[in-house]
Scaffold this motif. Structure first.
Motif, mmCIF file in Angstrom:
data_model
loop_
_atom_site.group_PDB
_atom_site.id
_atom_site.type_symbol
_atom_site.label_atom_id
_atom_site.label_comp_id
_atom_site.label_asym_id
_atom_site.label_seq_id
_atom_site.Cartn_x
_atom_site.Cartn_y
_atom_site.Cartn_z
ATOM 1 N N LEU A 212 42.806 53.635 44.107
ATOM 2 C CA LEU A 212 43.995 52.921 43.635
ATOM 3 C C LEU A 212 43.831 52.254 41.960
ATOM 4 O O LEU A 212 44.669 52.617 41.140
ATOM 5 C CB LEU A 212 44.455 51.896 44.515
ATOM 6 N N PHE A 213 42.447 52.038 41.783
ATOM 7 C CA PHE A 213 42.257 51.309 40.531
ATOM 8 C C PHE A 213 40.934 51.946 40.061
ATOM 9 O O PHE A 213 39.691 51.501 40.535
ATOM 10 C CB PHE A 213 42.081 49.785 40.542
ATOM 11 N N PRO A 214 40.755 53.059 39.547
ATOM 12 C CA PRO A 214 39.650 53.790 39.176
ATOM 13 C C PRO A 214 38.590 52.749 38.304
ATOM 14 O O PRO A 214 39.486 51.929 37.531
ATOM 15 C CB PRO A 214 39.964 55.270 38.214
ATOM 16 N N LYS A 215 37.255 53.087 38.507
ATOM 17 C CA LYS A 215 36.439 52.086 37.709
ATOM 18 C C LYS A 215 36.606 52.271 36.291
ATOM 19 O O LYS A 215 36.798 53.565 35.780
ATOM 20 C CB LYS A 215 34.990 52.485 38.035
ATOM 21 N N HIS A 216 36.561 51.394 35.480
ATOM 22 C CA HIS A 216 36.626 51.428 34.106
ATOM 23 C C HIS A 216 35.747 50.476 33.357
ATOM 24 O O HIS A 216 35.045 49.466 34.023
ATOM 25 C CB HIS A 216 37.961 50.877 33.707
ATOM 26 N N ASP A 217 35.279 50.815 32.293
ATOM 27 C CA ASP A 217 34.470 49.923 31.194
ATOM 28 C C ASP A 217 35.512 48.787 30.759
ATOM 29 O O ASP A 217 36.333 48.853 29.770
ATOM 30 C CB ASP A 217 33.909 50.536 30.157
ATOM 31 N N ILE A 218 34.868 47.576 31.137
ATOM 32 C CA ILE A 218 35.754 46.215 30.691
ATOM 33 C C ILE A 218 35.857 46.071 29.223
ATOM 34 O O ILE A 218 36.481 45.651 28.688
ATOM 35 C CB ILE A 218 35.272 45.224 31.392
ATOM 36 N N ASP A 219 34.533 46.438 28.770
ATOM 37 C CA ASP A 219 34.436 45.887 27.279
ATOM 38 C C ASP A 219 35.206 46.974 26.295
ATOM 39 O O ASP A 219 35.700 46.458 25.422
ATOM 40 C CB ASP A 219 33.068 46.057 26.628
ATOM 41 N N LYS A 220 35.428 48.268 26.853
ATOM 42 C CA LYS A 220 35.919 49.137 25.875
ATOM 43 C C LYS A 220 37.474 49.202 25.956
ATOM 44 O O LYS A 220 38.389 49.133 25.333
ATOM 45 C CB LYS A 220 35.678 50.646 26.516
ATOM 46 N N LEU A 221 38.047 48.795 27.037
ATOM 47 C CA LEU A 221 39.463 48.331 27.259
ATOM 48 C C LEU A 221 39.965 47.144 26.773
ATOM 49 O O LEU A 221 41.163 47.030 26.473
ATOM 50 C CB LEU A 221 39.873 48.532 28.705
ATOM 51 N N ARG A 274 35.493 46.343 45.979
ATOM 52 C CA ARG A 274 35.919 47.569 45.168
ATOM 53 C C ARG A 274 36.501 48.596 46.150
ATOM 54 O O ARG A 274 37.465 48.987 45.911
ATOM 55 C CB ARG A 274 34.911 48.162 44.638
ATOM 56 N N LEU A 275 35.787 48.698 47.263
ATOM 57 C CA LEU A 275 36.445 49.807 48.390
ATOM 58 C C LEU A 275 37.511 49.347 49.079
ATOM 59 O O LEU A 275 38.292 50.390 49.282
ATOM 60 C CB LEU A 275 35.173 49.675 49.336
ATOM 61 N N ARG A 276 37.872 48.168 48.915
ATOM 62 C CA ARG A 276 39.228 47.554 49.403
ATOM 63 C C ARG A 276 40.283 47.747 48.533
ATOM 64 O O ARG A 276 41.325 47.292 48.631
ATOM 65 C CB ARG A 276 39.152 46.390 50.014
ATOM 66 N N GLY A 277 40.078 48.326 47.294
ATOM 67 C CA GLY A 277 41.144 48.550 46.240
ATOM 68 C C GLY A 277 41.381 47.258 45.470
ATOM 69 O O GLY A 277 42.437 47.185 44.864
ATOM 70 N N LEU A 334 30.589 42.191 40.101
ATOM 71 C CA LEU A 334 32.033 42.385 39.853
ATOM 72 C C LEU A 334 32.154 42.822 38.541
ATOM 73 O O LEU A 334 32.868 43.935 38.502
ATOM 74 C CB LEU A 334 32.856 41.148 40.033
ATOM 75 N N ARG A 335 31.525 42.496 37.566
ATOM 76 C CA ARG A 335 31.898 43.119 36.167
ATOM 77 C C ARG A 335 31.369 44.665 36.231
ATOM 78 O O ARG A 335 32.092 45.536 35.465
ATOM 79 C CB ARG A 335 31.051 42.345 35.118
ATOM 80 N N ASP A 336 30.110 44.843 36.740
ATOM 81 C CA ASP A 336 29.779 46.101 36.616
ATOM 82 C C ASP A 336 30.823 47.368 37.311
ATOM 83 O O ASP A 336 30.912 48.379 37.076
ATOM 84 C CB ASP A 336 28.234 46.317 37.604
ATOM 85 N N ARG A 337 31.525 46.568 38.162
ATOM 86 C CA ARG A 337 32.646 47.445 39.018
ATOM 87 C C ARG A 337 34.049 47.398 38.396
ATOM 88 O O ARG A 337 34.771 48.033 39.058
ATOM 89 C CB ARG A 337 32.438 47.166 40.636
ATOM 90 N N GLY A 338 34.174 46.784 37.196
ATOM 91 C CA GLY A 338 35.302 46.841 36.561
ATOM 92 C C GLY A 338 36.534 45.804 37.113
ATOM 93 O O GLY A 338 37.475 45.979 37.294
ATOM 94 N N ILE A 339 35.803 44.831 38.125
ATOM 95 C CA ILE A 339 36.857 43.869 38.732
ATOM 96 C C ILE A 339 36.900 42.580 37.864
ATOM 97 O O ILE A 339 35.982 42.122 37.203
ATOM 98 C CB ILE A 339 36.063 43.508 39.936
ATOM 99 N N HIS A 340 38.033 42.151 37.439
ATOM 100 C CA HIS A 340 38.377 41.131 36.717
ATOM 101 C C HIS A 340 38.349 39.668 37.295
ATOM 102 O O HIS A 340 38.511 39.832 38.710
ATOM 103 C CB HIS A 340 39.725 41.387 36.056
ATOM 104 N N LEU A 341 38.430 38.553 36.839
ATOM 105 C CA LEU A 341 38.311 37.501 37.585
ATOM 106 C C LEU A 341 39.576 36.616 36.967
ATOM 107 O O LEU A 341 39.630 36.452 35.543
ATOM 108 C CB LEU A 341 37.057 36.980 37.214
ATOM 109 N N LEU A 342 40.101 35.652 37.824
ATOM 110 C CA LEU A 342 40.807 34.443 37.437
ATOM 111 C C LEU A 342 39.850 33.382 38.033
ATOM 112 O O LEU A 342 39.501 33.398 39.184
ATOM 113 C CB LEU A 342 42.355 34.463 38.236
ATOM 114 N N VAL A 343 39.986 32.161 37.431
ATOM 115 C CA VAL A 343 39.070 31.057 37.909
ATOM 116 C C VAL A 343 39.819 29.672 37.556
ATOM 117 O O VAL A 343 40.640 29.639 36.958
ATOM 118 C CB VAL A 343 37.857 31.008 36.825
ATOM 119 N N ASP A 344 39.785 28.889 38.699
ATOM 120 C CA ASP A 344 40.375 27.639 38.652
ATOM 121 C C ASP A 344 39.130 26.789 38.155
ATOM 122 O O ASP A 344 38.061 26.863 38.526
ATOM 123 C CB ASP A 344 40.295 27.229 40.258
#
Length: 469
Positions: A212-221, A274-277, A334-344
């Motif tokens: 659903l969300f293909p892995k991507h390079d966070i720095d490039k995008l 990641r596997l859970r989309g 998480l970063r290595d897998r292209g997963i972003h973060l929201l932080v309180d």
């Protein structure tokens, strides 16, 4: 992100290829309120009064939440078949046709405050001749309305997809788990196993949602932005809208055992996400995690809370260095897998401190004291500087510069609730000594000079808080 609505559609034996019947509801309805517990949905009850919708809406006025009323509509259908109808309610409803359940929103409510017949569109399996529609409507916390009307036709599915075992679909042998025995074996959550292999998602199977969300390079995008169409997008690809799907992760939860995981287990956890989309995770209570409130609360050393001793500089924060390294490593995974973060930036009642137990009175919690108490503001500022500007040794980036972080919450759920007003009582007296009334919801919702002053006081606090942030 699309709005999700929890509703239940009750299937009948009527063929999906049944004849389409035009909208035939009567313009006059019967209303029974309050509704007795043993009321029938298959026959018109005595004592119901005639009512008429105004632009498809009937407003029942104010009432305690979950107060019940039933609308009845007796109508003639020209033939047997499916008649499409649209409904909504503030806040729950369940629909019956000829005494049988057809549709219900009792599990999740209406799903939106913008009431419209198009909120819930479904088919009524009508019979030729007389039919009786009954809709039980339960009041919400701030209203009690029912909406029903004709809607633009929505095509129904023309058939049923039958799943057969083969190359594409294969039966899975599931391990039977005796959960009662597990609870007896592991009475303390600290002893629970970190994983149960039989319920884990295997890559490439039907439950692998990572495509659903293909892995991507966070720095490039680059950074997440709002593009010209009002959609979320990456700065390097502004014309391609992006969707986020994630969850709140209470990193401090001792039952979740984040604090006990090794680097290998944290890597595995990131992969499971990641596997859970999922492509975004919200870190909830990082202040508690990093200040030592993460293990069994019954084993934490007690330290009486003292607002005068709240750390006021980044260097003075009681950071658990081992936990900080675990937190940094997980961010990297998480970063290595292209997963972003929201932080309180803040959640805990005691602020960024290692006091235990933390204050419970609304008058002493950081959420409220932060509105006006300089001690708490210095503590929050020190923590924000620490989180935003320090370098993560595993990523080599600062949170404030890293496009992995797409947003922060200054303080979780900091809205001023009626039961929090006592926290501002002394300040109200100090700033408005000419008024004698206590700061209450009744005063805030009333009329007159004093009520107007109270409202200005609360709004002023919010403006001051925004300026501080």
């Amino acid at each position: 992100m699309k709005r999700l609505i929890a509703a239940v559609l009750f299937l009948t034996a009527l063929s999906l290829a049944a004849e389409r019947v035009p909208f035939s509801l009567n313009s006059n309805w019967l209303l029974l309120r309050p509704s007795p517990a043993d009321v029938s949905f298959a026959a018109l009850p005595p004592g119901a009064s005639k009512v008429m919708m105004v632009k498809n809406i009937y407003d029942l006025g104010k009432a305690p939440a979950r107060s019940a009323a039933i609308f009845y509509n007796e109508f003639e259908a020209p033939a047997e078949g499916l008649m499409q109808v649209g409904m909504a309610a503030d806040w729950w409803f369940e629909c019956f046709l000829n005494g049988k359940p057809v549709y219900s929103t009792l599990t999740g409510g209406n799903g939106t405050q913008n009431l419209s017949p198009e909120n819930h569109v479904f088919d009524l399996p009508v019979k030729k001749g007389r039919n009786l529609l009954a809709v039980r409507v339960l009041a919400g916390s701030d209203g009690w309305r029912f909406v029903c009307g004709e809607v633009p036709f929505r095509e129904a599915r023309s058939g049923v997809y039958e799943v057969k075992a083969g190359k594409e679909w294969r039966p899975v042998k599931m391990e039977k788990i005796d959960w009662a025995a597990r609870r007896r074996e592991f009475r303390n959550p600290i002893d629970w196993p970190l994983r149960i292999d039989s319920i884990q998602v295997k890559p490439g199977t039907a439950l692998d949602f990572s495509l659903l969300f293909p892995k991507h390079d966070i720095d490039k995008l680059g950074r997440v932005i709002v593009n010209g169409d009002g959609k979320l997008a990456f700065s390097a690809a502004p014309n391609r809208a992006v969707r986020f799907r994630g969850f709140n992760m209470m990193v401090n939860s001792w039952k979740g055992r984040f604090y006990a995981m090794s680097r290998e287990e944290l890597e595995e956890l990131a992969e499971r996400i990641r596997l859970r989309g999922m492509n975004v995770v919200r870190f909830h209570y990082p202040d508690a995690l990093l200040c030592g409130h993460h293990a069994d609360p019954h084993q934490r050393p007690k330290r009486e809370f003292d607002a005068g001793q709240l750390p006021a500089t980044p260097e003075a924060l009681p950071i658990d260095r081992a936990m900080l390294d675990r937190y940094d490593w997980f961010v990297k995974c998480l970063r290595d897998r292209g997963i972003h973060l929201l932080v309180d930036l803040a959640n805990s009642k005691g602020g960024w401190s290692n006091f235990h137990p933390v204050p419970e009175s609304p008058a002493d919690t950081a959420r409220n004291r932060l509105y006006f108490d300089e001690r708490y503001r210095k503590n929050w500022s020190a923590a924000a500087e620490f989180l935003l500007t320090r370098v993560n040794p595993h990523t080599g980036t600062r949170m404030k510069d890293d496009p992995q972080f797409i947003g922060v919450t200054f303080y979780n759920e900091q809205d001023i609730q009626p039961f929090h007003l006592e926290a501002f009582a002394s300040l109200w007296r100090e700033r408005f000594p000419q008024y004698r009334s206590a700061l209450t919801l009744k005063l805030l919702s009333g009329e007159g000079e004093e009520s107007e002053a109270a409202r200005k006081f609360i709004l002023g606090l919010m403006e001051e808080m925004n300026r501080f942030y």
